[in-house]
Structures are given as C-alpha cells and as structure tokens.
Motif scaffolding. Structure first.
Motif, PDB file in Angstrom:
ATOM      1  N   VAL A 118       0.834  -1.205   0.000  1.00 12.74           N
ATOM      2  CA  VAL A 118       0.000   0.000   0.000  1.00 12.74           C
ATOM      3  C   VAL A 118       0.866   1.251   0.000  1.00 12.74           C
ATOM      4  CG1 VAL A 118      -1.967   1.138   1.083  1.00 12.74           C
ATOM      5  CG2 VAL A 118      -1.556  -1.297   1.533  1.00 12.74           C
ATOM      6  N   PHE A 119       0.494   2.186  -0.860  1.00 12.37           N
ATOM      7  CA  PHE A 119       1.263   3.427  -1.024  1.00 12.37           C
ATOM      8  C   PHE A 119       0.447   4.610  -0.526  1.00 12.37           C
ATOM      9  CE2 PHE A 119       4.803   1.799  -3.512  1.00 12.37           C
ATOM     10  CZ  PHE A 119       4.330   0.532  -3.837  1.00 12.37           C
ATOM     11  N   ASN A 120       0.938   5.264   0.523  1.00 18.38           N
ATOM     12  CA  ASN A 120       0.324   6.506   0.981  1.00 18.38           C
ATOM     13  C   ASN A 120       0.495   7.578  -0.090  1.00 18.38           C
ATOM     14  OD1 ASN A 120      -0.726   5.814   3.467  1.00 18.38           O
ATOM     15  ND2 ASN A 120       1.157   6.288   4.588  1.00 18.38           N
ATOM     16  N   PRO A 121      -0.268   8.671   0.012  1.00 19.76           N
ATOM     17  CA  PRO A 121      -0.152   9.699  -1.036  1.00 19.76           C
ATOM     18  C   PRO A 121       1.284  10.162  -1.276  1.00 19.76           C
ATOM     19  CG  PRO A 121      -2.071  10.121   0.321  1.00 19.76           C
ATOM     20  CD  PRO A 121      -1.363   8.961   0.957  1.00 19.76           C
ATOM     21  N   ALA A 122       2.118  10.243  -0.238  1.00 19.19           N
ATOM     22  CA  ALA A 122       3.488  10.746  -0.418  1.00 19.19           C
ATOM     23  C   ALA A 122       4.527   9.631  -0.504  1.00 19.19           C
ATOM     24  CB  ALA A 122       3.845  11.695   0.718  1.00 19.19           C
ATOM     25  N   THR A 123       4.082   8.385  -0.574  1.00 20.36           N
ATOM     26  CA  THR A 123       5.031   7.268  -0.652  1.00 20.36           C
ATOM     27  C   THR A 123       5.376   6.977  -2.107  1.00 20.36           C
ATOM     28  OG1 THR A 123       4.102   6.312   1.354  1.00 20.36           O
ATOM     29  CG2 THR A 123       5.405   4.843  -0.029  1.00 20.36           C
ATOM     30  N   PRO A 124       6.672   6.987  -2.459  1.00 17.67           N
ATOM     31  CA  PRO A 124       7.036   6.788  -3.868  1.00 17.67           C
ATOM     32  C   PRO A 124       6.793   5.358  -4.356  1.00 17.67           C
ATOM     33  CG  PRO A 124       9.006   7.055  -2.498  1.00 17.67           C
ATOM     34  CD  PRO A 124       7.826   7.252  -1.590  1.00 17.67           C
ATOM     35  N   LEU A 125       6.445   5.239  -5.626  1.00 20.40           N
ATOM     36  CA  LEU A 125       6.187   3.920  -6.216  1.00 20.40           C
ATOM     37  C   LEU A 125       7.451   3.068  -6.307  1.00 20.40           C
ATOM     38  CD1 LEU A 125       3.692   4.865  -9.082  1.00 20.40           C
ATOM     39  CD2 LEU A 125       3.178   3.769  -6.893  1.00 20.40           C
ATOM     40  N   ASP A 126       8.607   3.674  -6.127  1.00 20.87           N
ATOM     41  CA  ASP A 126       9.869   2.917  -6.193  1.00 20.87           C
ATOM     42  C   ASP A 126       9.897   1.718  -5.250  1.00 20.87           C
ATOM     43  OD1 ASP A 126      10.241   5.254  -7.526  1.00 20.87           O
ATOM     44  OD2 ASP A 126      12.213   5.693  -6.675  1.00 20.87           O
ATOM     45  N   TRP A 127       9.098   1.764  -4.186  1.00 24.19           N
ATOM     46  CA  TRP A 127       9.041   0.632  -3.260  1.00 24.19           C
ATOM     47  C   TRP A 127       8.681  -0.671  -3.979  1.00 24.19           C
ATOM     48  CZ3 TRP A 127      10.508   0.159   1.723  1.00 24.19           C
ATOM     49  CH2 TRP A 127      10.651   1.318   2.503  1.00 24.19           C
ATOM     50  N   MET A 128       8.030  -0.545  -5.130  1.00 25.64           N
ATOM     51  CA  MET A 128       7.613  -1.754  -5.867  1.00 25.64           C
ATOM     52  C   MET A 128       8.772  -2.467  -6.551  1.00 25.64           C
ATOM     53  SD  MET A 128       4.581  -0.989  -8.528  1.00 25.64           S
ATOM     54  CE  MET A 128       3.542   0.366  -8.203  1.00 25.64           C
ATOM     55  N   ASP A 129       9.737  -1.654  -6.983  1.00 24.73           N
ATOM     56  CA  ASP A 129      10.664  -2.110  -8.006  1.00 24.73           C
ATOM     57  C   ASP A 129      11.303  -3.471  -7.777  1.00 24.73           C
ATOM     58  OD1 ASP A 129      10.079   0.073  -9.491  1.00 24.73           O
ATOM     59  OD2 ASP A 129      11.918   1.175  -9.032  1.00 24.73           O
ATOM     60  N   HIS A 130      11.764  -3.736  -6.578  1.00 27.73           N
ATOM     61  CA  HIS A 130      12.521  -4.970  -6.347  1.00 27.73           C
ATOM     62  C   HIS A 130      11.677  -6.107  -5.792  1.00 27.73           C
ATOM     63  CE1 HIS A 130      16.115  -2.780  -7.362  1.00 27.73           C
ATOM     64  NE2 HIS A 130      15.665  -1.802  -6.609  1.00 27.73           N
ATOM     65  N   VAL A 131      10.359  -5.890  -5.717  1.00 27.19           N
ATOM     66  CA  VAL A 131       9.483  -6.941  -5.177  1.00 27.19           C
ATOM     67  C   VAL A 131       8.320  -7.260  -6.114  1.00 27.19           C
ATOM     68  CG1 VAL A 131      10.046  -6.524  -2.741  1.00 27.19           C
ATOM     69  CG2 VAL A 131       8.184  -5.220  -3.801  1.00 27.19           C
ATOM     70  N   MET A 132       8.442  -6.878  -7.372  1.00 29.71           N
ATOM     71  CA  MET A 132       7.327  -7.088  -8.311  1.00 29.71           C
ATOM     72  C   MET A 132       6.860  -8.547  -8.332  1.00 29.71           C
ATOM     73  SD  MET A 132       6.383  -4.213  -9.641  1.00 29.71           S
ATOM     74  CE  MET A 132       5.540  -4.288 -11.211  1.00 29.71           C
ATOM     75  N   ASP A 133       7.800  -9.476  -8.263  1.00 29.15           N
ATOM     76  CA  ASP A 133       7.438 -10.900  -8.346  1.00 29.15           C
ATOM     77  C   ASP A 133       6.676 -11.381  -7.109  1.00 29.15           C
ATOM     78  OD1 ASP A 133       9.834 -10.464  -6.875  1.00 29.15           O
ATOM     79  OD2 ASP A 133      10.324 -12.579  -7.039  1.00 29.15           O
TER      80      ASP A 133
END
Ligand code: DX5
Ligand code: ZN
Length: 231
Positions: A118-133
């Motif tokens: 879950v991404f808060n309004p100010a949380t960058p989408l970069d958190w996804m990058d290394h856990v997509m799988d």
C-alpha cells in the motif's frame, strides 16, 4: 488503454454499522459488491483504532466473497498468520510499517494469502521495483489513511497512471498479474476518471454505506466504469 480487463468493487466496512457487521457484509455482497475490504487500524501507524483478526474470523461465515484486509498497523508480521487463520484472502500492508518488506510479502503468501503493498499519497512507487514478483496487488491511497469520508486527493490519478505503466510493463515481460487498487474518496462521480487512470479494483466506504440503497450505488459505479472503458 492497456489495463486488467475485469474490475472489482470492494466496499470498506469502516463505514458500515459496526453493531450489525455480519448483516452489512451479507447485504453489500447481495447488492453486487465483489470483495469485502477490512480496514485494520492500530492507533499507532494511523490515528484511529478499528478491529483485529477476531472480527475478520467472525465475518468469514457470512460470505464466500474474498476478504481484503488492509493493515494499517505497525509492526505488521505478527498479525499475518492471525489474519490468514481468520480467513483473509488478500492482505496488504504499508512499506513504512515493515522493517523487511520482501520478508513480509513472502510471509503473506506462505500463509496462503495474496499479498499487497500500500502506497500513501506521499510514498514513492519505487518501493515496488525490487518486489514485483511477490506482489498480487498494489493499493494506492487517495487519502491519508485513518478515516473514512475524506476527499479524494487529485494527484492520485497521475500516480495511478504511473503504477499502471509499471504493472503493464511487468506483465508484458511475462510477470504475474498484479491488481491495481484505489482507496479513499471513491464516489460515483469520480470512479470513471479513476478507472480511466488505470485502477481495476475500487474501495469505497462512505459512498456505499452512507446511502440507503447499496445496490443502486454499486450499479451506478459500474455504469461509470463501463462508460470510462468505452471512451
Ligand atoms: C482509510 C481506509 C479506507 C476508507 C475509505 O484509511 O483505508 O478504506 O474506509 O473510506 P471512503 O471511501 O469513505 O473514503
Ligand atoms: Zn482501506
């Protein structure tokens, strides 16, 4: 518009009548909803307090629809086996609330549930990058979490488009499907624009439970979604 072909409406029981939760769940599913969204708040990660796995377990016999647990708690990990045991189908958490995001995602799947970040309004989408799988669902908050009935933050639309592009790129290269969910301030009058921006799964609390006729709201939402898909 490259998007997941089917859509889901997930009413948040945060705005339901807590004294009649089982009945509310049955009624909203009978009214055409797809999932039951459960907002779990701890008065620590967010400034509000709701319910834990016991309430989820109590609701489980009331529906066969997927139960979508949105954890707004810190720390996260100890509650995952509890919610899995309580019958949750999806479990999502905020990356800021876990010391080890990759480990927490694995823990959710190891317990037989689908995993969401879950991404808060100010949380960058970069958190996804290394856990997509390890993702089955990405949830973008269009309000700051903690309360129902807040206004949709318009910049969430652009963030949705960015998340859609990342997910589509991932699946295009052979990755597993990942749902794109939006939560906060979703109403009949903005759900079309939200769909057009790329969401396929819509949480709505006050817009549904705040009206006497749940079926009417849900069918109005579906009509707006269908119109956005034809545009
Ligand atoms: C907010 C919750 C939402 C909330 C949505 O922290 O995660 O699920 O219940 O409520 P509405 O649709 O009223 O904004
Ligand atoms: Zn939520």
């Amino acid at each position: 518009m490259s998007q997941a072909s089917s859509t889901r409406i997930a009413p948040s029981i945060l705005s339901a009548d807590f004294a009649r939760l089982g009945e509310e769940v049955r009624n909203v599913i009978a009214a055409g909803a797809d999932w039951v969204h459960c907002d779990v708040m701890d008065n620590h990660f967010v400034p509000n307090l709701t319910f834990g796995p016991m309430v989820c377990a109590a609701l489980r016999p009331h529906t066969t629809a997927p139960i979508d647990v949105h954890l707004m708690v810190e720390p996260v990990d100890a509650l995952i086996p509890e919610f899995a045991k309580a019958g949750a189908n999806y479990i999502s958490f905020h990356p800021e609330a876990s010391r080890h995001v990759d480990r927490t995602l694995s823990l959710i799947r190891d317990h037989g549930c689908k995993a969401g970040l879950v991404f808060n309004p100010a949380t960058p989408l970069d958190w996804m990058d290394h856990v997509m799988d390890k993702l089955d669902l990405v949830l973008l908050m269009s309000v700051n979490p903690g309360f129902g009935g807040q206004a949709f933050i318009p910049s969430a639309l652009d963030k949705l488009r960015q998340a859609r592009a990342r997910i589509d790129a991932w699946t295009a290269q052979g990755g597993q499907p990942i749902l794109l969910q939006i939560d906060g301030g979703v109403k009949v009058d903005n759900i079309g624009a939200i769909r057009a921006a790329g969401a396929d799964t819509f949480v709505a609390g006050s817009a549904i439970f705040g009206q006497p006729d749940y079926a009417q709201v849900i069918s109005d939402m579906r009509a707006q979604i269908a119109q956005a898909e034809q545009a």
